[in-house]
Motif scaffolding. Structure first.
Motif, short mmCIF file in Angstrom:
data_model
loop_
_atom_site.label_atom_id
_atom_site.label_comp_id
_atom_site.label_asym_id
_atom_site.label_seq_id
_atom_site.Cartn_x
_atom_site.Cartn_y
_atom_site.Cartn_z
N PRO A 175 0.81 -1.24 0.00
CA PRO A 175 0.00 0.00 0.00
C PRO A 175 0.83 1.27 0.00
O PRO A 175 0.34 2.31 -0.43
N LYS A 176 2.08 1.22 0.46
CA LYS A 176 2.90 2.43 0.55
C LYS A 176 3.93 2.54 -0.58
O LYS A 176 4.71 3.49 -0.62
N ALA A 177 3.93 1.57 -1.49
CA ALA A 177 4.96 1.59 -2.55
C ALA A 177 4.74 2.77 -3.49
O ALA A 177 3.60 3.14 -3.80
N ARG A 178 5.86 3.32 -3.99
CA ARG A 178 5.80 4.47 -4.90
C ARG A 178 7.11 4.52 -5.67
O ARG A 178 8.13 3.97 -5.24
N PRO A 179 7.13 5.19 -6.83
CA PRO A 179 8.39 5.34 -7.57
C PRO A 179 9.38 6.21 -6.80
O PRO A 179 9.00 7.17 -6.11
N GLY A 180 10.65 5.85 -6.89
CA GLY A 180 11.68 6.62 -6.23
C GLY A 180 12.22 7.74 -7.12
O GLY A 180 11.63 8.09 -8.16
N ARG A 181 13.37 8.26 -6.72
CA ARG A 181 14.00 9.36 -7.46
C ARG A 181 14.49 8.86 -8.82
O ARG A 181 15.06 7.80 -8.94
N ASP A 182 14.24 9.67 -9.88
CA ASP A 182 14.67 9.36 -11.24
C ASP A 182 14.15 8.00 -11.71
O ASP A 182 14.81 7.27 -12.45
N VAL A 210 9.90 2.14 -4.07
CA VAL A 210 10.37 2.31 -2.69
C VAL A 210 9.16 2.50 -1.80
O VAL A 210 8.03 2.62 -2.26
N GLY A 211 9.41 2.53 -0.49
CA GLY A 211 8.36 2.89 0.46
C GLY A 211 7.73 1.75 1.21
O GLY A 211 6.86 1.97 2.05
N VAL A 212 8.15 0.51 0.96
CA VAL A 212 7.58 -0.63 1.69
C VAL A 212 8.60 -1.10 2.71
O VAL A 212 9.75 -1.39 2.36
N GLN A 240 11.96 -3.75 -4.62
CA GLN A 240 12.15 -2.70 -3.62
C GLN A 240 13.55 -2.14 -3.81
O GLN A 240 14.54 -2.78 -3.43
N ASP A 241 13.64 -0.94 -4.37
CA ASP A 241 14.94 -0.35 -4.70
C ASP A 241 15.50 0.37 -3.47
O ASP A 241 15.66 1.60 -3.44
N PHE A 242 15.77 -0.42 -2.45
CA PHE A 242 16.28 0.14 -1.19
C PHE A 242 17.16 -0.91 -0.53
O PHE A 242 16.77 -2.06 -0.38
N THR A 243 18.36 -0.49 -0.15
CA THR A 243 19.32 -1.38 0.53
C THR A 243 19.33 -1.04 2.01
O THR A 243 19.60 0.11 2.39
N ARG A 244 18.97 -2.01 2.84
CA ARG A 244 18.95 -1.77 4.28
C ARG A 244 20.36 -1.44 4.76
O ARG A 244 21.32 -2.12 4.41
N GLN A 258 14.98 -6.73 -2.26
CA GLN A 258 13.92 -7.75 -2.33
C GLN A 258 12.98 -7.51 -3.51
O GLN A 258 12.65 -6.38 -3.86
N GLY A 259 12.55 -8.61 -4.11
CA GLY A 259 11.56 -8.52 -5.18
C GLY A 259 10.16 -8.32 -4.62
O GLY A 259 9.88 -8.64 -3.46
N PHE A 260 9.29 -7.79 -5.47
CA PHE A 260 7.88 -7.60 -5.08
C PHE A 260 7.06 -8.77 -5.61
O PHE A 260 6.50 -8.72 -6.71
N ALA A 261 7.02 -9.84 -4.85
CA ALA A 261 6.30 -11.04 -5.27
C ALA A 261 4.81 -10.76 -5.37
O ALA A 261 4.22 -10.15 -4.48
N GLY A 262 4.19 -11.21 -6.45
CA GLY A 262 2.76 -11.06 -6.62
C GLY A 262 2.34 -9.75 -7.24
O GLY A 262 1.13 -9.53 -7.44
#
Length: 455
Positions: A175-182, A210-212, A240-244, A258-262
């Motif tokens: 529900p919180k996913a959104r496109p990131g920068r560029d 991003v955002g999840v 998910q284009d984010f590295t913890r 991580q991939g967005f399964a489903g």
């Protein structure tokens, strides 16, 4: 010689003068008994006067004075009751309570009493239904405050409601996913996202979001994979284009992401969906040659907010929710009283009706209910008197933000009479109004009891 004249009959002796003395003895005995009865009644009469009569009289007197009690204002406090919006809401809600709560509790009690007569475990069921009567109103209010909690992880009502809803319409995991920068994705309106440029077969597509939160990703999600080019097909990765912990490059599949399964992907040409795909556990997907030259869209269903249930304690439902808690407590009371009346119903009448061809519904409606009418009246009138004074359930269950919406007369009496902005004059007027509303119901109940006693 002539016979001698008969001697005159002796005059009866006057009655002994003991009767007045006996009457005097009886009167003294009656007076003594009355004095003994009065001596036993006196403490109760003193308490009744001190705890009931005097407060009623003082409340009536105080209702004609202002906030300070020094200035006589006549009927101004009563006029304010009719003009104040908060008090009018309390009157409206009290009317709703009187109409719905006693009727619902009595109807449920009648149904439970009739049905439990036909099952072997009826006694155990009656015990379960009556058990809430052993709980105080305060404890019941705390219980239902938790039951109606909006968070499905805490509130039982919403946990059940959300479970049923998600069975037929599963909520999105992103529900919180959104496109990131560029990002190559742009807003498509309505909560969907779409690629800025058409895609080509044989060229892998990257759809970064991003955002999840990592812990919110679906079960079974794996590290994002890099899709391979496949001739004649459109392949890609949504992840998910984010590295913890930081690091990583934007719009690049890094090793720990991580991939967005489903995730559902649609290929759109000229406003028409020509192909669809669902991302695998590692976020990769494959579309047929139909997707060549199309725009890839991530539909809004992927990002729909998770269903959070019903606002049971919101302004619209708070009064029905509190009435539900009351019915939960008092349906057992109604069931026990009606069950006692049902035990006295002659079974010959019921069996005769069945022999004459009446079905169970006709027996219930035309025989059982009319014979139980006096008991139903007792239960209904008792509950009406009870709900007109309801306070603690509303005070405990309704959050502070919606107490004005759930307000009833007894709660308004408390809020007006106590606190930093207390107005004892107006509070006394509300108390008198509440008494006036209760008295007719009590008179009806007393008249009915006398009528029953004279039979």
């Amino acid at each position: 010689m002539p016979a001698p004249a008969a001697a005159p009959a002796p005059t009866p002796a006057p009655a002994p003068a003991a009767a007045p003395a006996a009457k005097g003895v009886v009167s003294a005995e009656a007076r003594r008994r009355r004095l003994i009865a009065a001596a036993f009644l006196l403490p109760a009469l003193v308490l009744l006067g001190a705890l009931v009569v005097h407060p009623i009289g003082y409340s009536l007197y105080r209702s004609f004075f202002d906030r300070s009690g020094d200035t006589f204002v006549g009927g101004d406090n009563y006029r304010e009751i009719l003009s104040d919006d908060t008090i009018r809401t309390a009157l409206k809600n009290t009317a709703l309570w009187v109409v719905f709560a006693p009727a619902t509790a009595t109807a449920l009690g009648l149904i439970f009493a009739v049905l439990t007569e036909r099952v072997r475990w009826g006694t155990a069921f009656k015990l379960l239904v009556f058990m809430p009567m052993a709980i105080s109103m305060l404890a019941a209010g705390i219980i239902f405050r938790l039951v109606y909690d909006h968070d499905p992880d805490r509130g039982v009502a919403n946990a059940v409601w959300v479970g049923v809803h998600d069975t037929f319409a599963e909520s999105s995991a992103f529900p919180k996913a959104r496109p990131g920068r560029d990002s190559p994705l742009a807003d498509a309106g309505g909560g969907a996202f779409i690629t800025r440029d058409p895609v080509r077969a044989g060229t892998p597509v990257l759809l970064p979001l991003v955002g999840v939160a990592p812990e919110a990703l679906p079960d079974g999600t794996r590290t994002a994979g890099r899709s391979n080019a496949v001739p004649g097909k459109v392949t890609g990765t949504v992840w998910q284009d984010f590295t913890r912990g930081g690091g990583g490059a934007a719009n690049v599949v890094d090793p720990t992401e991580q991939g967005f399964a489903g995730m559902r992907i649609e290929a759109v040409k000229d406003g028409r969906v020509v192909d669809t795909a669902t991302a695998a556990a590692d976020g990769t997907f494959t579309l047929s040659a139909k997707a060549d030259g199309a725009l890839l869209r991530l539909p809004a269903a992927n990002f729909r907010e998770a269903y959070a249930g019903v606002q049971w304690l919101g302004p619209a439902l708070v009064t029905p929710a509190v009435i539900g808690a009351y019915v939960w407590m008092w349906a057992g009371f109604a069931m026990v009283l009606i069950g006692a009346g049902l035990a006295a119903v002659p079974r010959e009448l019921l069996e005769a009706a069945r022999v004459d061809g009446a079905n169970e519904w006709q027996v219930f409606r035309r025989i059982t209910v009319p014979l139980l009418a006096p008991v139903l009246a007792v239960v209904l009138v008792t509950l009406v008197i009870n709900v007109m004074k309801i306070f603690d359930l509303v005070f405990v269950i309704a959050p502070g933000a919606v107490q004005d919406d759930a307000n009833v007369l007894a709660l308004q009496l408390y809020r007006t009479s106590f606190g930093t902005d207390a107005d004892p004059g107006l509070g006394s007027a509300i108390a008198v109004l509440l008494l006036v509303l209760v008295i007719p119901v009590m008179l009806v109940n007393i008249r009915r009891l006398r009528r029953e006693g004279s039979r």
